[in-house]
Design a protein around this motif. Structure first.
Motif, mmCIF file in Angstrom:
data_model
loop_
_atom_site.group_PDB
_atom_site.id
_atom_site.type_symbol
_atom_site.label_atom_id
_atom_site.label_comp_id
_atom_site.label_asym_id
_atom_site.label_seq_id
_atom_site.Cartn_x
_atom_site.Cartn_y
_atom_site.Cartn_z
ATOM 1 N N PRO A 28 0.743 -1.187 -0.198
ATOM 2 C CA PRO A 28 0.147 -0.051 -0.038
ATOM 3 C C PRO A 28 0.809 1.246 0.109
ATOM 4 C CG PRO A 28 -0.392 -1.388 1.949
ATOM 5 C CD PRO A 28 0.887 -1.969 1.328
ATOM 6 N N GLY A 31 1.580 8.896 0.718
ATOM 7 C CA GLY A 31 2.170 10.038 0.159
ATOM 8 C C GLY A 31 3.547 9.570 -0.408
ATOM 9 N N THR A 33 6.477 9.027 0.942
ATOM 10 C CA THR A 33 7.726 9.750 1.403
ATOM 11 C C THR A 33 8.894 8.898 1.986
ATOM 12 O OG1 THR A 33 6.619 10.485 3.309
ATOM 13 C CG2 THR A 33 6.427 12.068 1.665
ATOM 14 N N ASP A 34 8.255 7.775 2.603
ATOM 15 C CA ASP A 34 9.097 6.825 3.266
ATOM 16 C C ASP A 34 9.330 5.770 2.069
ATOM 17 O OD1 ASP A 34 9.649 7.381 5.785
ATOM 18 O OD2 ASP A 34 7.739 6.914 6.391
ATOM 19 N N THR A 110 1.517 11.196 5.252
ATOM 20 C CA THR A 110 -0.046 10.976 5.967
ATOM 21 C C THR A 110 0.259 10.261 7.127
ATOM 22 O OG1 THR A 110 0.155 8.451 5.138
ATOM 23 C CG2 THR A 110 -0.833 10.318 3.789
ATOM 24 N N ASP A 123 6.678 10.918 14.576
ATOM 25 C CA ASP A 123 6.163 12.018 15.338
ATOM 26 C C ASP A 123 4.773 11.863 15.835
ATOM 27 O OD1 ASP A 123 8.750 13.114 16.063
ATOM 28 O OD2 ASP A 123 8.831 13.942 13.990
HETATM 29 C C1 LIG Z 1 13.274 14.254 4.376
HETATM 30 C C2 LIG Z 1 12.506 13.507 5.258
HETATM 31 C C3 LIG Z 1 12.044 14.068 6.568
HETATM 32 C C4 LIG Z 1 11.228 13.324 7.415
HETATM 33 N N1 LIG Z 1 11.019 13.753 8.627
HETATM 34 C C5 LIG Z 1 10.205 13.331 9.423
HETATM 35 C C6 LIG Z 1 9.759 13.694 10.842
HETATM 36 O O1 LIG Z 1 10.381 14.764 11.329
HETATM 37 N N2 LIG Z 1 9.084 13.151 11.794
HETATM 38 C C7 LIG Z 1 8.402 11.762 11.142
HETATM 39 O O2 LIG Z 1 7.837 11.141 11.994
HETATM 40 N N3 LIG Z 1 8.575 11.230 9.804
HETATM 41 C C8 LIG Z 1 9.447 11.984 9.059
HETATM 42 N N4 LIG Z 1 9.847 11.496 7.880
HETATM 43 C C9 LIG Z 1 9.209 10.075 7.402
HETATM 44 C C10 LIG Z 1 7.899 10.228 6.599
HETATM 45 O O3 LIG Z 1 7.721 11.459 6.030
HETATM 46 C C11 LIG Z 1 6.597 9.831 7.652
HETATM 47 O O4 LIG Z 1 6.690 8.922 8.202
HETATM 48 C C12 LIG Z 1 5.420 9.944 6.728
HETATM 49 O O5 LIG Z 1 4.273 10.293 7.655
HETATM 50 C C13 LIG Z 1 5.035 8.880 6.054
HETATM 51 O O6 LIG Z 1 3.706 8.897 5.166
HETATM 52 P P1 LIG Z 1 3.614 8.613 3.865
HETATM 53 O O7 LIG Z 1 2.169 8.658 3.348
HETATM 54 O O8 LIG Z 1 4.524 9.274 2.914
HETATM 55 O O9 LIG Z 1 4.024 6.879 3.831
HETATM 56 P P2 LIG Z 1 4.433 6.018 2.589
HETATM 57 O O10 LIG Z 1 5.671 6.215 1.963
HETATM 58 O O11 LIG Z 1 3.174 5.860 1.489
HETATM 59 O O12 LIG Z 1 4.165 4.649 3.305
HETATM 60 C C14 LIG Z 1 5.073 4.222 4.340
HETATM 61 C C15 LIG Z 1 4.880 2.672 4.881
HETATM 62 O O13 LIG Z 1 3.521 2.546 5.318
HETATM 63 C C16 LIG Z 1 2.935 1.766 4.471
HETATM 64 N N5 LIG Z 1 1.458 2.083 4.414
HETATM 65 C C17 LIG Z 1 1.082 3.533 3.977
HETATM 66 N N6 LIG Z 1 -0.228 3.494 4.283
HETATM 67 C C18 LIG Z 1 -0.649 2.443 4.614
HETATM 68 C C19 LIG Z 1 -1.988 1.794 4.877
HETATM 69 N N7 LIG Z 1 -2.951 2.528 5.000
HETATM 70 N N8 LIG Z 1 -2.193 0.741 5.459
HETATM 71 C C20 LIG Z 1 -1.049 -0.286 5.368
HETATM 72 N N9 LIG Z 1 0.082 0.162 5.149
HETATM 73 C C21 LIG Z 1 0.330 1.659 4.559
HETATM 74 C C22 LIG Z 1 3.567 1.580 3.110
HETATM 75 O O14 LIG Z 1 3.416 0.318 2.442
HETATM 76 C C23 LIG Z 1 4.944 1.754 3.636
HETATM 77 O O15 LIG Z 1 5.769 0.753 3.896
HETATM 78 C C24 LIG Z 1 10.657 12.272 6.745
HETATM 79 C C25 LIG Z 1 10.838 11.495 5.698
HETATM 80 C C26 LIG Z 1 11.805 12.374 4.797
HETATM 81 C C27 LIG Z 1 11.849 12.096 3.380
#
Ligand SMILES: Cc1cc2nc3c(=O)[nH]c(=O)nc-3n(C[C@H](O)[C@H](O)[C@H](O)COP(=O)(O)OP(=O)(O)OC[C@H]3O[C@@H](n4cnc5c(N)ncnc54)[C@H](O)[C@@H]3O)c2cc1C
Length: 289
Positions: A28, A31, A33-34, A110, A123
Motif C-alpha cells: 500500500p 504519500g 515519502t518513506d 500521511t 512523530d
Molecule cells: C526528508 C524527510 C524528513 C522526514 N522527517 C520526518 C519527521 O520529522 N518525523 C516523522 O515522523 N517522519 C519523518 N519522515 C518520514 C515520513 O515522511 C513519515 O513517516 C510520513 O508520515 C510517511 O507517510 P507517507 O504517506 O509518505 O507513507 P508512505 O511512504 O506512503 O508509506 C509508508 C509505509 O507505510 C505503508 N502504508 C502506508 N499507508 C498504509 C495503509 N493505509 N495501510 C497499510 N500500510 C500502509 C507503506 O506500504 C509503507 O511501508 C521524513 C521523511 C523524509 C523523506
C-alpha cells in the motif's frame, strides 16, 4: 530504481484482495515519502504499489457522533496540524504532526503512512498514544480495531496481517481541562527526524492525590514508541517540583535507547529526563493558569 506497477484500487475489498494475491510483492502507498526512498535505496522491491488515498474513508478528518476524532489513514500531516478542530480539541496531536519535517513534506506525508512505517521516531505516534487512540484495520476477514499501543511490534513491524491495511485512527476526546505538549529533539531546528521526543498529557483529576492524572509517551528511545507508566503514576501522587524531578527520572529509566548516528543512548536517556520535566512544567502551568 526497479520499476513497479501503479494500481489505484476502487474499494477496500479490491485493495485487500490485491495485497493477498501479491503477498509481499504489493505494498500500500499513500504519500510515498518513506516508501519511495526505501525502493530507491534497494531496501524493498515491490512489483505493485497500491495507491490507497482515494479509498472510501481514507480522507476523513471529522468528529464522529461519540465525540471521537476520526482520521482517515491518508490524511496528511498538514491537514491534521492546521485543522482548527484538532488544534482546539487535540492540541498535542496538532503539535506532533506540525513537527514533522518541512511544510512541503507535510503536504504529502500521511498519518497512516507514519504509523504503518512503524519507526520508533514516528512523530504522530506519541500524541496518539497519550490520547488512547485506536487503529482501524480492514482485511480479508473484514474490519477490526486495535489500541494503537498494540499496533507497533518493533522497528518497521506492525500488527497488520496478510491482506490488511490501516483505514483510520480514532482518537477519544481528552478529559475536560486537559493540556498536552510534544517536545522534540532533532539535529536541526526543523526538517529532521526525532533524535528523541516526549509527549505529555495531563488533566485535573479529583481522585488523584496530586489533583492531576498523566500520560507520557516517549519516541525514539526504544524499539517502539513507549509509555512511561511509573512516571505517570508518580506524578499523579505528587506533581510538586521535587515529585516532578523523581518522576522525570522514572521516565528516563523507562527508556531503552541505542547509540546511533543521531545520538548516544546516554544522551537520549538524559534528554528524556529533561524534556519530561519541561513538558510536565508547561502542562501544569496551563492546567493551573
Ligand atoms: C526528508 C524527510 C524528513 C522526514 N522527517 C520526518 C519527521 O520529522 N518525523 C516523522 O515522523 N517522519 C519523518 N519522515 C518520514 C515520513 O515522511 C513519515 O513517516 C510520513 O508520515 C510517511 O507517510 P507517507 O504517506 O509518505 O507513507 P508512505 O511512504 O506512503 O508509506 C509508508 C509505509 O507505510 C505503508 N502504508 C502506508 N499507508 C498504509 C495503509 N493505509 N495501510 C497499510 N500500510 C500502509 C507503506 O506500504 C509503507 O511501508 C521524513 C521523511 C523524509 C523523506
Amino acid at each position: 530504481m526497479q520499476p513497479f506497477d501503479y494500481i489505484k484500487p476502487k474499494t477496500l475489498d479490491e485493495a485487500s484482495a490485491l495485497l493477498l494475491e501479491h503477498n509481499g510483492q504489493a505494498r500500500p502507498v499513500a504519500g510515498c515519502t518513506d516508501l519511495l526512498i526505501r525502493i530507491e535505496r534497494g531496501f524493498v522491491h515491490p512489483q505493485f504499489l497500491l495507491d490507497i488515498k482515494a479509498l472510501p474513508g481514507m480522507a476523513d478528518l471529522l468528529v464522529v457522533r461519540n465525540g471521537d476524532l476520526r482520521i482517515g489513514a491518508a490524511v496528511t500531516m498538514n491537514q491534521v496540524a492546521l485543522s482548527p478542530t484538532v488544534q482546539s480539541g487535540w492540541p498535542l496531536l496538532a503539535e506532533g504532526c506540525a513537527s514533522v519535517a518541512s511544510y512541503q513534506l507535510r503536504n504529502r506525508a500521511t498519518v497512516g503512512g507514519n504509523l504503518c512505517n512503524a519507526s520508533p521516531a514516528a512523530d504522530s505516534a506519541p500524541a496518539l498514544i497519550c490520547y488512547g487512540a485506536s487503529a482501524h484495520i480492514f482485511g480479508p476477514d473484514g474490519q477490526r480495531k486495535l489500541p494503537l499501543e498494540q499496533f507497533f511490534l518493533g522497528p518497521g513491524r506492525t500488527a497488520l496481517q496478510r491482506g490488511e491495511l490501516l483505514t483510520a485512527i480514532t482518537v477519544p476526546a481528552p478529559a475536560r481541562g486537559s493540556a498536552g505538549h510534544f517536545l522534540k529533539l532533532g539535529r536541526t531546528a526543523m526538517g529532521d527526524i526525532s533524535v528523541m521526543n516526549v509527549a505529555v498529557l495531563g488533566w485535573p483529576d479529583a481522585d488523584a492525590p496530586s489533583g492531576t492524572s498523566w500520560r507520557i509517551a516517549l519516541g525514539s528511545v526504544a524499539p517502539t514508541v513507549i509509555r512511561a507508566p511509573e512516571a505517570e503514576r508518580l506524578l499523579s501522587l505528587d506533581s510538586s517540583p521535587a515529585g516532578l524531578e523523581i518522576a522525570s527520572q522514572a521516565a528516563a529509566a523507562a527508556a531503552r535507547p541505542i547509540d546511533d548516528i543521531r545520538a548516544t543512548a546516554a544522551y537520549r536517556t538524559d534528554m528524556v529526563r529533561v524534556l519530561t520535566r519541561r513538558g510536565v512544567e508547561r502542562v501544569l502551568a496551563e492546567i493551573s493558569g
